[in-house]
Design a protein around this motif. Sequence first.
Motif, mmCIF file in Angstrom:
data_model
loop_
_atom_site.group_PDB
_atom_site.id
_atom_site.type_symbol
_atom_site.label_atom_id
_atom_site.label_comp_id
_atom_site.label_asym_id
_atom_site.label_seq_id
_atom_site.Cartn_x
_atom_site.Cartn_y
_atom_site.Cartn_z
ATOM 1 N N SER A 1 0.832 -1.205 0.000
ATOM 2 C CA SER A 1 0.000 0.000 0.000
ATOM 3 C C SER A 1 0.864 1.251 0.000
ATOM 4 O O SER A 1 2.063 1.211 0.298
ATOM 5 N N ARG B 1 0.404 -2.387 4.354
ATOM 6 C CA ARG B 1 -0.561 -3.411 3.960
ATOM 7 C C ARG B 1 -0.107 -4.033 2.638
ATOM 8 O O ARG B 1 0.461 -3.344 1.787
ATOM 9 N N TYR B 2 -0.433 -5.332 2.452
ATOM 10 C CA TYR B 2 0.199 -6.081 1.363
ATOM 11 C C TYR B 2 -0.803 -6.977 0.639
ATOM 12 O O TYR B 2 -1.769 -7.460 1.209
ATOM 13 N N GLU C 1 -8.162 -7.319 -0.840
ATOM 14 C CA GLU C 1 -7.824 -6.060 -0.199
ATOM 15 C C GLU C 1 -6.496 -6.297 0.523
ATOM 16 O O GLU C 1 -6.283 -7.344 1.115
ATOM 17 N N ARG C 2 -5.616 -5.316 0.447
ATOM 18 C CA ARG C 2 -4.315 -5.496 1.107
ATOM 19 C C ARG C 2 -4.513 -5.734 2.605
ATOM 20 O O ARG C 2 -5.420 -5.183 3.225
ATOM 21 N N GLN C 3 -3.614 -6.566 3.153
ATOM 22 C CA GLN C 3 -3.715 -6.968 4.554
ATOM 23 C C GLN C 3 -2.423 -6.636 5.290
ATOM 24 O O GLN C 3 -1.331 -6.740 4.724
ATOM 25 N N GLU C 4 -2.552 -6.274 6.565
ATOM 26 C CA GLU C 4 -1.358 -6.138 7.396
ATOM 27 C C GLU C 4 -0.802 -7.502 7.768
ATOM 28 O O GLU C 4 0.404 -7.673 7.953
ATOM 29 N N THR C 5 -1.677 -8.480 7.879
ATOM 30 C CA THR C 5 -1.298 -9.817 8.307
ATOM 31 C C THR C 5 -1.737 -10.825 7.260
ATOM 32 O O THR C 5 -2.863 -10.773 6.775
ATOM 33 N N ASN D 1 -6.300 1.817 -2.114
ATOM 34 C CA ASN D 1 -5.768 2.703 -1.071
ATOM 35 C C ASN D 1 -6.825 3.682 -0.567
ATOM 36 O O ASN D 1 -6.518 4.547 0.249
#
Length: 651
Positions: A373, A378-379, A400-404, A637
């Motif tokens: 991101s 976030r990935y 959707e990008r995730q932190e985990t 984003n």
Amino acid sequence: MPEQRSSSHRKLRPVGLADVRWTDGFWADRFRTCAESSIPAMYKRMSETERHRWLGNFEVASGLAEGRYRGPKWNDGDFYKWLEGAAAVLAVAPDAELEKIVDNAIALIAGAQQPDGYIHSPVTIAQKVDPAAPRFGNPMDFEMYNHGHLISAAVAHHLATGKRTLLDPAIKAADFLDRQFANPTPEVARHGICPSHLMALTQLYRLTGEPRYKALAQRLLNMRDLVVKGDDDNQDRIPLREHRTAHGHAVRATYLYAGAADVYAETGDDTLLPALDAVWNDLATTKLYLTGGCGALYDGASPDGSADQLNITRVHQAFGRAYQLPQSVAHNETCAAVGNLLWTWRMLQITGDAKYAELAEWTFYNSVLAGVSLDGVRYFYTNTLRRLDPMPVNTRFPHERQETLGCYCCPPNVVRTVAQASSYAYCVSDDGVWCGLYGSSDAALKLGNHVVRLKQETNYPWSGDIRITVVSSDAPSFALHVRVPRWATANDQIATCRVNGEPVRIDVGFTEVRRAWKAGDVIEISLSMPARIVEANPFVEEARNHVAVVRGPIVYCLENADLPADVRLLDAALPRGAKLQPATGEGVLASITVLEGPLVVRASRGDWSGELYRDADDSAEPRRIAARFIPYFAWDNRGPTEMSVWIPRDG
């Protein structure tokens, strides 16, 4: 500061981590976000111990904590990727706090290493309960992969800091591998999957000059040909030198070919080149997404690759058949984009062919950067080319990008790559500088025994104007190889170059501009950047009668955040002859160039529940709306959204 040795079989050499420093603009912003957001946030994540462990596994392996191994078997390697990214940051932006964190982590890793050099926390922890738990008992334990990323991180750390605290354990690990695989057999040959170790061992050879590491890299590459009853999933069904098409797991494949390119660079083994050339061309011309992403399929099979149709093998995260490039269910793992970049950049070095520099740049902007991101925390694991709400099918990984992420291999891979982006700015030869990734920067480049200092100023990739000033040079003369991408001359556009105001003829690819340069000389490059409408090969069935928008090296997409509330993305089309104009984005897109222009919208046909087909209805009158396209790497984003790269063509 330590240096890496040159290779007689590379036409070009990469520059060092600290040789180029971004000053402002696009890449300076990405590096700053990486250093200030991605690196610290990821370290915090990797220090946690609840569901998965990274640092915690080393603590248990070294006896500092009790517990079991947590996470996939490649977690060690993923932490080493973070270390490599942190080392890249330290190389150009010294930070006492980050260096202390790195030093503490290295001490923990060294403490988990066994006396003979073996280091793999899943097995070490298992042996605490069962001393007979085997080393290299299962290829899917990724032992070789983890050892490889340790060595790469150690080389980067030593080059950045001059310290040997990680290099010495890495040398012990390499020496262990040298003994363990002194005489490879078919029984152990499969342990070379996802071969990060090939690149790592050549890096270690270049740093130390120890010929055993070069020989080991070559031996481990050739070991793959001993596999009995291999499959396309691991690219070991047929001997490597017989490969001619891209098959199987895209990450394992791109790592393999990057490693093979490195082995060629150090050994001059010409038997590797036909396979490297053929597979790269097959990928680039039949299996590559417009974004540079690769590995189209979540899961498939290899009916084309097996003469024994009773034993078709599963293929995971894989290249599809030629032109099989689905959009909504595209896999496109971020690690495969990184692997594609690593491989393509090495092909540039061994050949000097600008087509590799062009694809490397394209892949970096549109596929690698899409994996993280804009705020750097976030990935994406997979990278679709179309997201709908609802999606037509449920997919294994979120859109959707995730932190985990349960499988966390991609986040540290993209972080280390962004941290090292300055090493893609130039390549060098003994008497020349070759332009790679344009961006505002200061560079001190070694050409043989001479040093050339260059200052680059540009708003690339939003502007095609690039200004390079010779700050100083003690070389009697040298060549600056100006790079012109093919897109800069599309539709009769013209790329121009001036040296101290005087025109110089340049062509697509690399153009050599050689002279006795002096301080204050200025090279000005101008690349045309109109918005372009592109279409796919007609064999790409999901893109038939669709078009995509590109400008310069950037692929654009349409998000429903930029459409009226009553318009679904699926109902919008791009009219023929539409002219899209650049504009400045807003909010989180404030530093990004967007494109504005018209779309045609036809009224939605309503609810399709329970229907697969219905009669077409052309009675609804279309209407025109104003639309905005944003760079593909910047999607997702602004909250949950529909998105598509390919848009139907109207008319």
